[in-house]
Design an enzyme around this catalytic site. Structure first.
Site, short mmCIF file in Angstrom:
data_model
loop_
_atom_site.label_atom_id
_atom_site.label_comp_id
_atom_site.label_asym_id
_atom_site.label_seq_id
_atom_site.Cartn_x
_atom_site.Cartn_y
_atom_site.Cartn_z
N ASN A 189 -10.37 -4.15 -0.25
CA ASN A 189 -10.36 -3.07 -1.23
C ASN A 189 -9.57 -3.44 -2.47
O ASN A 189 -8.69 -4.29 -2.39
CB ASN A 189 -9.73 -1.82 -0.58
CG ASN A 189 -10.78 -1.00 0.12
OD1 ASN A 189 -11.91 -0.90 -0.33
ND2 ASN A 189 -10.40 -0.39 1.24
N TYR A 237 -14.21 10.47 -0.02
CA TYR A 237 -13.28 10.18 -1.12
C TYR A 237 -13.46 11.11 -2.31
O TYR A 237 -12.57 11.23 -3.15
CB TYR A 237 -13.42 8.72 -1.59
CG TYR A 237 -12.80 7.76 -0.61
CD1 TYR A 237 -11.46 7.41 -0.70
CD2 TYR A 237 -13.54 7.20 0.42
CE1 TYR A 237 -10.87 6.55 0.20
CE2 TYR A 237 -12.97 6.34 1.34
CZ TYR A 237 -11.63 6.01 1.23
OH TYR A 237 -11.06 5.15 2.13
N ARG A 247 0.84 -1.21 0.00
CA ARG A 247 0.00 0.00 0.00
C ARG A 247 0.88 1.26 0.00
O ARG A 247 0.57 2.24 -0.68
CB ARG A 247 -0.92 -0.01 1.23
CG ARG A 247 -1.75 1.25 1.37
CD ARG A 247 -2.74 1.12 2.51
NE ARG A 247 -3.38 2.37 2.84
CZ ARG A 247 -4.18 2.55 3.88
NH1 ARG A 247 -4.43 1.53 4.69
NH2 ARG A 247 -4.73 3.71 4.13
#
Ligand code: G6P
Length: 442
Positions: A150, A256, A96
């Site tokens: 995700n 977001y 990530r």
């Protein structure tokens, strides 16, 4: 459902697991779980042992007859499961961090689920999810897959398009977070608030809001533009919305959306954070270390409040409410990721959408919302195209398809930059992307 429910959690060593266990304990009276299997891979064994021991202490403290099993053998765990929840991260937080840092070098947003980071996370994750589905079809064909992994929208899209599994639901805590945020801002009990959600995962809008059945949309839009309102999630900088913009938009954006409507500000913020305190993944690595230190304490038998430093707060409520409503055939309304079936007119019927649904024993039944307002429709469609092309690239390992996905993402400014980012990221994540390096690996 036989005698008691069997739940399997893949990525069971996650620091979020105590949230989930707390949710199951709270609802035991309506969701009598007999077995909870926490599954992880070898690299996650230590975390699994620590968090698994805490889960056992939590169950014991609650005095409930739930058997908690810890295993690295996914197939053994899946046998005859009723619900399979997925919450894993291919490549762990190190991957990530790369998704967040590499795009920044090219002046592009680096984020877990949006832009190039979202694409690469999808490319790493989708093949693993498809393998899990294959195992499920063989070992627990009647089970529900409840996915949090995700990018949850892209993952749900891939399962719908590339497998025969019908019982799949994608879940996210963004809608519940928005609802909580509204209740907090207006200082009212959250049970009195109802939001009509529609869109895609991490791209969902509130089309209307009700307080005790009366629309309070104007008040909420005013509140969104209030510079003193710190209305965001832990993982996203709470940059203020321009009041006239949200008012004019007429629907509630999710946190977001800041990456799309405030791209420059968010990019600057990310660049500053990357230099000073680290990217979000790097900050989360620290938080995780602290959490696992706490989890090791043999006297700890509750979910520690420090877990609320993570962006996924309330995710267990979303998960447990969904599982309980399917199990109990509740017919209540929850926003989930499911097949559209025409609920949102501007999105293909067979695609995944995040929309309010009636939850029954046969799964979510999406509530028709018609067309999205014209001001947001295009962006949602664009992201849906991105998700579809990205899912295709993940399944085929085709470089050109991946480049198209990267280029059509609205956060990427040109095909040339897309190519540079893609090349660097494919190389950086090579070990998790065998489908793109077939000839080399063969
Ligand atoms: C939000 C999102 C989740 C995401 C999380 C990240 O809750 O809805 O999809 O996983 O934030 O939080 P973190 O603490 O890992 O940055």
């Amino acid at each position: 459902m036989k005698d008691g429910i069997k739940i399997v959690t893949i990525g069971g060593g996650s620091s979020y697991t105590p949230e989930l266990v707390e949710g199951f304990i709270k609802r035991y009276h309506e969701l009598p779980i007999k077995e909870l299997w926490l599954v992880d891979i070898e690299a996650g064994q230590e975390k699994l042992n620590i968090v698994g021991a805490l889960a056992k202490r939590m169950v014991e403290k609650a005095g409930l007859p739930i058997d908690v099993h810890l295993t690295l053998d996914r197939r053994a765990a899946l046998k005859d499961a009723d619900f399979v929840t997925t919450q894993f991260r291919v490549g762990l937080l190190e991957a990530r961090a790369k998704d967040e840092r590499i795009p920044l070098k090219y002046g592009v947003i680096g984020q877990e689920t949006n832009g190039p980071g979202g694409l690469l996370k999808g490319l790493r994750t989708i093949p693993v999810i498809l393998e899990i589905v294959k195992d499920m079809e063989e070992l627990c064909p009647d089970a529900w897959l409840v996915n949090f992994t995700n990018p949850a929208g892209m993952v749900t899209e891939a399962v719908l398009r590339y497998t025969n599994l019908k019982k799949v639901v994608g879940l996210c805590n963004v809608p519940i977070g928005i609802k909580m945020g509204i209740a907090k801002a207006l200082d009212v009990d959250v049970e009195r608030i109802e939001v009509q959600f529609a869109g895609l995962n991490h791209m969902v809008y509130g089309l209307d809001v009700y307080l005790d059945g009366v629309s309070i949309m104007d008040q909420v839009l005013d509140e969104l533009g209030n510079p003193n309102s710190q209305w965001s999630m832990r993982n996203i900088e709470a940059k203020n919305w321009e009041p006239s913009f949200v008012k004019g938009l007429g629907v509630i954006p999710c946190p977001y959306h800041r990456y799309y409507y405030k791209t420059k500000d968010m990019l600057e913020e990310e660049q500053k954070a990357a230099q000073e305190k680290g990217t979000r993944a790097e900050v989360v690595q620290q938080v995780e270390q602290e959490l696992f230190e706490l989890y090791k304490d043999p006297d700890l038998s509750i979910k520690p409040p420090q877990l609320e430093k993570r962006g996924g707060a309330y995710y267990s409520d979303a998960a447990c409410n969904l599982i309980s409503s399917i199990y109990n055939d509740k017919h209540d309304i929850q926003p989930v990721n499911t097949v559209n079936r025409g609920a949102i007119a501007s999105i293909p019927a067979e695609s995944a959408v995040e929309v309010n649904c009636i939850i029954t024993k046969d799964g979510p039944k999406p509530i028709a919302t018609g067309d999205l307002p014209v001001a947001v429709r295009g962006l949602v469609q664009q992201i849906k195209s991105f998700e579809r092309v990205a899912a295709e690239a993940a399944v085929t390992g085709d470089y050109e398809t991946a480049l198209v996905a990267m280029t059509i993402n609205p956060l990427v400014p040109s095909d040339e930059i897309a190519k540079q980012i893609l090349d660097e990221m494919l190389e950086a994540h090579r070990e998790y992307l065998p489908q793109f390096f077939k000839s080399v690996n063969a």
